[in-house]
Each structure stands twice: as structure tokens, then as C-alpha cells.
Scaffold this motif. Structure first.
Motif, PDB file in Angstrom:
ATOM      1  N   LEU A  52       0.805  -1.218   0.000  1.00  0.00           N
ATOM      2  CA  LEU A  52       0.000   0.000   0.000  1.00  0.00           C
ATOM      3  C   LEU A  52       0.841   1.273   0.000  1.00  0.00           C
ATOM      4  CD1 LEU A  52      -2.811  -0.927   2.549  1.00  0.00           C
ATOM      5  CD2 LEU A  52      -3.003  -0.738   0.066  1.00  0.00           C
ATOM      6  N   GLY A  53       2.078   1.169   0.405  1.00  0.00           N
ATOM      7  CA  GLY A  53       2.916   2.353   0.484  1.00  0.00           C
ATOM      8  C   GLY A  53       2.557   3.225   1.679  1.00  0.00           C
ATOM      9  N   TYR A  54       3.008   4.452   1.636  1.00  0.00           N
ATOM     10  CA  TYR A  54       2.735   5.382   2.731  1.00  0.00           C
ATOM     11  C   TYR A  54       2.804   6.810   2.208  1.00  0.00           C
ATOM     12  CZ  TYR A  54       7.755   6.095   2.732  1.00  0.00           C
ATOM     13  OH  TYR A  54       9.034   6.393   2.356  1.00  0.00           O
ATOM     14  N   LYS A  55       2.279   7.712   3.004  1.00  0.00           N
ATOM     15  CA  LYS A  55       2.333   9.142   2.702  1.00  0.00           C
ATOM     16  C   LYS A  55       2.952   9.848   3.898  1.00  0.00           C
ATOM     17  CE  LYS A  55      -2.125   9.725   2.186  1.00  0.00           C
ATOM     18  NZ  LYS A  55      -3.433  10.322   1.887  1.00  0.00           N
ATOM     19  N   ILE A  56       3.476  11.018   3.652  1.00  0.00           N
ATOM     20  CA  ILE A  56       4.003  11.855   4.727  1.00  0.00           C
ATOM     21  C   ILE A  56       3.143  13.107   4.767  1.00  0.00           C
ATOM     22  CG2 ILE A  56       5.983  13.171   5.560  1.00  0.00           C
ATOM     23  CD1 ILE A  56       7.737  11.121   3.970  1.00  0.00           C
ATOM     24  N   GLU A  57       2.537  13.341   5.921  1.00  0.00           N
ATOM     25  CA  GLU A  57       1.640  14.485   6.066  1.00  0.00           C
ATOM     26  C   GLU A  57       1.902  15.194   7.387  1.00  0.00           C
ATOM     27  OE1 GLU A  57      -2.435  13.337   5.649  1.00  0.00           O
ATOM     28  OE2 GLU A  57      -2.144  12.568   3.619  1.00  0.00           O
ATOM     29  N   PRO A  58       1.547  16.468   7.453  1.00  0.00           N
ATOM     30  CA  PRO A  58       1.682  17.167   8.736  1.00  0.00           C
ATOM     31  C   PRO A  58       0.603  16.713   9.718  1.00  0.00           C
ATOM     32  CG  PRO A  58       0.793  18.646   7.064  1.00  0.00           C
ATOM     33  CD  PRO A  58       1.115  17.357   6.375  1.00  0.00           C
ATOM     34  N   VAL A  59       0.931  16.751  10.988  1.00  0.00           N
ATOM     35  CA  VAL A  59      -0.064  16.499  12.030  1.00  0.00           C
ATOM     36  C   VAL A  59      -1.151  17.564  11.867  1.00  0.00           C
ATOM     37  CG1 VAL A  59      -0.451  16.640  14.535  1.00  0.00           C
ATOM     38  CG2 VAL A  59       1.575  15.463  13.650  1.00  0.00           C
ATOM     39  N   PRO A  60      -2.422  17.190  11.959  1.00  0.00           N
ATOM     40  CA  PRO A  60      -3.480  18.200  11.845  1.00  0.00           C
ATOM     41  C   PRO A  60      -3.271  19.336  12.861  1.00  0.00           C
ATOM     42  CG  PRO A  60      -4.419  16.000  11.796  1.00  0.00           C
ATOM     43  CD  PRO A  60      -2.959  15.845  12.139  1.00  0.00           C
ATOM     44  N   GLU A  61      -3.458  20.555  12.398  1.00  0.00           N
ATOM     45  CA  GLU A  61      -3.189  21.718  13.250  1.00  0.00           C
ATOM     46  C   GLU A  61      -3.980  21.716  14.548  1.00  0.00           C
ATOM     47  OE1 GLU A  61      -2.962  25.615  11.506  1.00  0.00           O
ATOM     48  OE2 GLU A  61      -2.141  24.811   9.638  1.00  0.00           O
ATOM     49  N   HIS A  62      -5.183  21.170  14.529  1.00  0.00           N
ATOM     50  CA  HIS A  62      -5.999  21.194  15.746  1.00  0.00           C
ATOM     51  C   HIS A  62      -5.415  20.339  16.873  1.00  0.00           C
ATOM     52  CE1 HIS A  62      -7.593  17.492  13.888  1.00  0.00           C
ATOM     53  NE2 HIS A  62      -7.839  17.120  15.125  1.00  0.00           N
ATOM     54  N   SER A  63      -4.480  19.436  16.532  1.00  0.00           N
ATOM     55  CA  SER A  63      -3.917  18.571  17.573  1.00  0.00           C
ATOM     56  C   SER A  63      -2.394  18.642  17.662  1.00  0.00           C
ATOM     57  CB  SER A  63      -4.345  17.124  17.330  1.00  0.00           C
ATOM     58  OG  SER A  63      -3.835  16.657  16.098  1.00  0.00           O
ATOM     59  N   GLU A  64      -1.781  19.544  16.919  1.00  0.00           N
ATOM     60  CA  GLU A  64      -0.320  19.564  16.869  1.00  0.00           C
ATOM     61  C   GLU A  64       0.344  19.920  18.199  1.00  0.00           C
ATOM     62  OE1 GLU A  64       0.599  22.329  13.746  1.00  0.00           O
ATOM     63  OE2 GLU A  64      -0.008  24.046  14.932  1.00  0.00           O
ATOM     64  N   LYS A  65      -0.309  20.728  19.016  1.00  0.00           N
ATOM     65  CA  LYS A  65       0.308  21.134  20.283  1.00  0.00           C
ATOM     66  C   LYS A  65       0.420  19.974  21.271  1.00  0.00           C
ATOM     67  CE  LYS A  65      -1.050  25.978  20.072  1.00  0.00           C
ATOM     68  NZ  LYS A  65      -1.841  27.044  20.699  1.00  0.00           N
ATOM     69  N   SER A  66      -0.418  18.970  21.109  1.00  0.00           N
ATOM     70  CA  SER A  66      -0.421  17.862  22.070  1.00  0.00           C
ATOM     71  C   SER A  66       0.101  16.553  21.483  1.00  0.00           C
ATOM     72  CB  SER A  66      -1.839  17.650  22.609  1.00  0.00           C
ATOM     73  OG  SER A  66      -2.728  17.325  21.549  1.00  0.00           O
ATOM     74  N   ASN A  67       0.600  16.580  20.258  1.00  0.00           N
ATOM     75  CA  ASN A  67       1.105  15.363  19.628  1.00  0.00           C
ATOM     76  C   ASN A  67       2.629  15.308  19.658  1.00  0.00           C
ATOM     77  OD1 ASN A  67      -0.743  13.351  18.449  1.00  0.00           O
ATOM     78  ND2 ASN A  67      -1.713  15.161  17.567  1.00  0.00           N
ATOM     79  N   PRO A  68       3.185  14.105  19.517  1.00  0.00           N
ATOM     80  CA  PRO A  68       4.649  13.974  19.494  1.00  0.00           C
ATOM     81  C   PRO A  68       5.235  14.526  18.199  1.00  0.00           C
ATOM     82  CG  PRO A  68       3.616  11.869  19.014  1.00  0.00           C
ATOM     83  CD  PRO A  68       2.509  12.819  19.380  1.00  0.00           C
ATOM     84  N   ALA A  69       6.545  14.469  18.091  1.00  0.00           N
ATOM     85  CA  ALA A  69       7.244  14.981  16.910  1.00  0.00           C
ATOM     86  C   ALA A  69       6.790  14.268  15.642  1.00  0.00           C
ATOM     87  CB  ALA A  69       8.747  14.840  17.084  1.00  0.00           C
ATOM     88  N   ALA A  70       6.475  12.984  15.762  1.00  0.00           N
ATOM     89  CA  ALA A  70       6.011  12.219  14.603  1.00  0.00           C
ATOM     90  C   ALA A  70       5.357  10.929  15.082  1.00  0.00           C
ATOM     91  CB  ALA A  70       7.173  11.902  13.675  1.00  0.00           C
TER      92      ALA A  70
END
Length: 130
Positions: A85-103
Motif C-alpha cells: 500500500l505504500g505510505y504518505k508523509i503528512e503534517p499532524v493536523p493543526e488542531h492537535s499539533e500542540k499535544s502530539n509527538p514529533a512524529a
């Protein structure tokens, strides 16, 4: 139960020898790079110099994409099965970026043919090391 017959002191001794070897390699690399100072001073430099940090959100995604392009040709050397299936690289959604890890990674789903997604946190890029 473990699978070794080595004593704890012997394992510790091996670990200390490995650390010494790693430090010697690091010192050699720093010297060859022209850095004058200690390993600790170099680490401090990496943590404070702006050139070692991103300046824009897009640069973080581009950095991961560049890394992916570099490692993809070698994945079969490390893994027996490569997901189709492969993969994609996307930014963490802005609404949750403050509480999410680096990746983080969300596996793909075969039933919907959705590829896996590697989410990179682009919040405060100036605090994200390259």
C-alpha cells in the motif's frame, strides 16, 4: 531467565568499552569536521544554532520526504516484506499539533486501500531539529 551466561559485571564492562569506542569515534569525527571543543560543547552548539533547526513548516515535511527517498531503495535489505500500500508523509493536523509527538505512524488499511500515513509535527518549526 536470560540467554546469556555473562555476569552483570561483565556485561557492564562490555558496555563501558562500547561507550569508550563510540566516544573515540565521535572525537575523531568532530576533529575531521574541524570542530575544536568537547563532545558536550558540540552538543550544546547543535541545540542552540539556528542553522540546525527548521524555519518553515513545509521544510519539515520536505525533510522527511527527502529522507524517505533516500531510504526507500534499501528497505528490502532490512525487511523481508514490504507493504504494497505504500505510505504518505503528512503534517499532524493543526488542531492537535500542540499535544502530539514529533512524529507518529498510522498503518494503512487493506480493506480501503488507504496507504499508511507518517504524520510529522510541524508546530513551531524553529524548535524542531533537522
Amino acid at each position: 531467565m536470560t540467554t546469556t551466561f555473562l555476569t552483570a559485571p561483565k556485561i557492564h564492562e562490555i558496555g563501558l568499552a562500547e561507550v569508550k569506542t563510540i566516544h573515540e569515534r565521535m572525537d575523531k569525527l568532530l576533529k575531521s569536521a574541524g570542530f575544536v571543543g568537547t563532545r558536550q560543547e558540540y552538543a550544546q552548539k547543535l541545540h542552540r544554532e539556528p542553522e540546525y533547526f527548521y524555519t518553515k513548516r513545509e521544510e519539515i515535511i520536505q525533510g522527511y520526504q527527502k529522507l524517505a527517498e533516500k531510504i526507500e531503495p534499501n528497505l528490502s535489505l532490512l525487511f523481508e516484506k514490504i507493504p504494497q500500500l505504500g505510505y504518505k508523509i503528512e503534517p499532524v493536523p493543526e488542531h492537535s499539533e500542540k499535544s502530539n509527538p514529533a512524529a507518529y505512524y498510522v498503518p494503512g488499511t487493506i480493506s480501503t486501500q488507504r496507504p499508511g500515513i507518517f504524520f510529522a509535527n510541524t508546530y513551531q518549526p524553529e524548535k524542531r531539529p533537522k
